[in-house]
Design a protein around this motif. Sequence first.
Motif, short mmCIF file in Angstrom:
data_model
loop_
_atom_site.label_atom_id
_atom_site.label_comp_id
_atom_site.label_asym_id
_atom_site.label_seq_id
_atom_site.Cartn_x
_atom_site.Cartn_y
_atom_site.Cartn_z
N MET A 132 -8.80 -62.65 48.69
CA MET A 132 -8.31 -63.65 49.51
C MET A 132 -8.19 -63.21 50.92
SD MET A 132 -4.72 -65.82 49.21
CE MET A 132 -4.55 -65.41 47.76
N PRO A 133 -7.95 -61.97 51.00
CA PRO A 133 -7.77 -61.73 52.48
C PRO A 133 -8.98 -61.93 53.39
CG PRO A 133 -6.99 -59.87 51.53
CD PRO A 133 -7.53 -60.95 50.21
N GLN A 134 -10.19 -61.90 52.80
CA GLN A 134 -11.41 -62.06 53.34
C GLN A 134 -11.68 -63.80 53.82
OE1 GLN A 134 -10.86 -60.57 50.42
NE2 GLN A 134 -12.66 -59.68 49.66
N GLN A 135 -10.89 -64.44 52.90
CA GLN A 135 -10.87 -65.94 53.38
C GLN A 135 -9.84 -66.27 54.50
OE1 GLN A 135 -10.06 -66.61 49.05
NE2 GLN A 135 -10.95 -68.54 49.55
N ILE A 136 -8.80 -65.37 54.43
CA ILE A 136 -7.71 -65.90 55.44
C ILE A 136 -8.06 -65.54 56.89
CG2 ILE A 136 -5.31 -65.64 55.77
CD1 ILE A 136 -5.99 -67.27 53.07
N MET A 137 -8.66 -64.20 57.06
CA MET A 137 -8.87 -63.80 58.48
C MET A 137 -9.72 -64.83 59.30
SD MET A 137 -7.48 -61.44 60.24
CE MET A 137 -7.09 -59.85 59.70
N PRO A 138 -10.65 -65.17 58.74
CA PRO A 138 -11.28 -66.23 59.61
C PRO A 138 -10.49 -67.55 59.84
CG PRO A 138 -12.87 -65.51 57.77
CD PRO A 138 -11.62 -64.87 57.58
N LEU A 139 -9.84 -67.83 59.01
CA LEU A 139 -9.07 -69.14 59.03
C LEU A 139 -7.75 -68.78 60.18
CD1 LEU A 139 -8.67 -70.37 55.38
CD2 LEU A 139 -9.97 -71.43 57.04
N LEU A 140 -7.47 -67.57 60.25
CA LEU A 140 -6.48 -67.24 61.42
C LEU A 140 -7.13 -67.32 62.64
CD1 LEU A 140 -4.39 -64.37 59.57
CD2 LEU A 140 -3.79 -66.77 59.75
N LEU A 141 -8.25 -66.65 62.67
CA LEU A 141 -9.14 -66.92 63.90
C LEU A 141 -9.34 -68.41 64.38
CD1 LEU A 141 -11.59 -64.06 63.41
CD2 LEU A 141 -9.52 -63.93 64.94
N GLU A 142 -9.60 -69.18 63.26
CA GLU A 142 -9.98 -70.72 63.63
C GLU A 142 -8.37 -71.22 64.23
OE1 GLU A 142 -11.77 -74.57 61.48
OE2 GLU A 142 -11.95 -72.79 60.43
N LEU A 143 -7.60 -70.83 63.38
CA LEU A 143 -6.33 -71.59 63.89
C LEU A 143 -5.79 -71.01 65.32
CD1 LEU A 143 -3.65 -72.95 63.04
CD2 LEU A 143 -2.75 -70.88 61.92
N GLU A 144 -6.22 -69.80 65.67
CA GLU A 144 -5.97 -69.36 67.03
C GLU A 144 -6.67 -70.09 68.11
OE1 GLU A 144 -6.75 -65.37 69.63
OE2 GLU A 144 -5.99 -65.09 67.64
N GLN A 145 -8.14 -70.26 67.61
CA GLN A 145 -9.00 -71.14 68.65
C GLN A 145 -8.36 -72.46 68.89
OE1 GLN A 145 -10.53 -68.41 70.11
NE2 GLN A 145 -11.73 -70.19 70.60
N CYS A 146 -8.15 -73.10 67.62
CA CYS A 146 -7.30 -74.39 67.92
C CYS A 146 -6.20 -74.52 68.93
CB CYS A 146 -6.77 -74.92 66.61
SG CYS A 146 -8.43 -75.61 65.48
N LEU A 147 -5.44 -73.69 68.59
CA LEU A 147 -4.42 -73.39 69.55
C LEU A 147 -4.59 -73.15 71.19
CD1 LEU A 147 -1.80 -71.41 67.33
CD2 LEU A 147 -1.54 -73.70 67.91
N LYS A 148 -5.68 -72.75 71.14
CA LYS A 148 -6.25 -72.22 72.73
C LYS A 148 -6.90 -73.46 73.20
CE LYS A 148 -6.60 -67.35 72.25
NZ LYS A 148 -7.32 -65.90 72.15
N ILE A 150 -2.44 -58.33 55.89
CA ILE A 150 -4.12 -58.13 55.33
C ILE A 150 -4.45 -56.58 56.02
CG2 ILE A 150 -6.40 -58.81 56.15
CD1 ILE A 150 -5.42 -61.77 56.33
N GLU A 151 -3.98 -56.50 57.19
CA GLU A 151 -4.48 -55.10 57.79
C GLU A 151 -3.67 -54.02 57.04
OE1 GLU A 151 -3.41 -55.07 61.96
OE2 GLU A 151 -5.04 -56.84 62.21
N LEU A 152 -2.62 -54.10 56.49
CA LEU A 152 -2.04 -53.22 55.73
C LEU A 152 -2.18 -53.23 54.25
CD1 LEU A 152 1.75 -53.42 56.94
CD2 LEU A 152 0.14 -51.68 57.48
N GLY A 153 -2.96 -54.11 53.85
CA GLY A 153 -3.59 -54.22 52.49
C GLY A 153 -2.14 -54.76 51.53
N ALA A 154 -1.11 -55.23 52.22
CA ALA A 154 0.15 -55.65 51.38
C ALA A 154 -0.53 -56.91 50.69
CB ALA A 154 1.09 -55.81 52.35
N PRO A 155 0.48 -57.40 49.58
CA PRO A 155 0.01 -58.38 49.08
C PRO A 155 0.32 -59.72 49.92
CG PRO A 155 1.74 -57.09 47.62
CD PRO A 155 1.52 -56.58 49.08
N LEU A 156 -0.41 -60.78 49.74
CA LEU A 156 0.05 -62.15 50.64
C LEU A 156 0.86 -62.98 49.77
CD1 LEU A 156 -3.80 -62.50 51.69
CD2 LEU A 156 -2.09 -61.62 52.93
N PRO A 157 1.33 -63.86 50.36
CA PRO A 157 2.39 -64.97 49.60
C PRO A 157 1.37 -65.62 48.53
CG PRO A 157 2.13 -65.18 52.01
CD PRO A 157 1.20 -64.22 51.70
#
Length: 103
Positions: free
Chosen positions: A1-17, A61-68
């Motif tokens: 799942m982390p592989q799916q989330i990181m690009p979405l976080l980048l997309e979210l950041e782009q939307c805000l910008k 994600i960077e720590l490899g910790a469990p995601l919600p």
Amino acid sequence: MPQQIMPLLLELEQCLKQTNSWQNTLPSNELLASTQPFCIDTLSLPQWLQFIFIPKMRELIELGAPLPQKVEISPYAEEAVKQLAFDAKPLLDVIKTIDESFK
């Protein structure tokens, strides 16, 4: 799942910008220390996404910790965008995709 989330976080950041909602100045510690869900009493939706949600998810994600197990930002976001002065549909679309990624 982390592989799916990181690009979405980048997309979210782009939307805000793209909507000029990205801030260069960090809110005060008092504003960031809210105990309310989404810091609803101290931060706007874009601020919460930028200063709380995105950094926390990246850190996990960077720590490899469990995601919600579950993320449900959409209901709050749909209400919060009513107060924003821009077309929030792209932002809501990304948020919905993030929510669905955790199901």
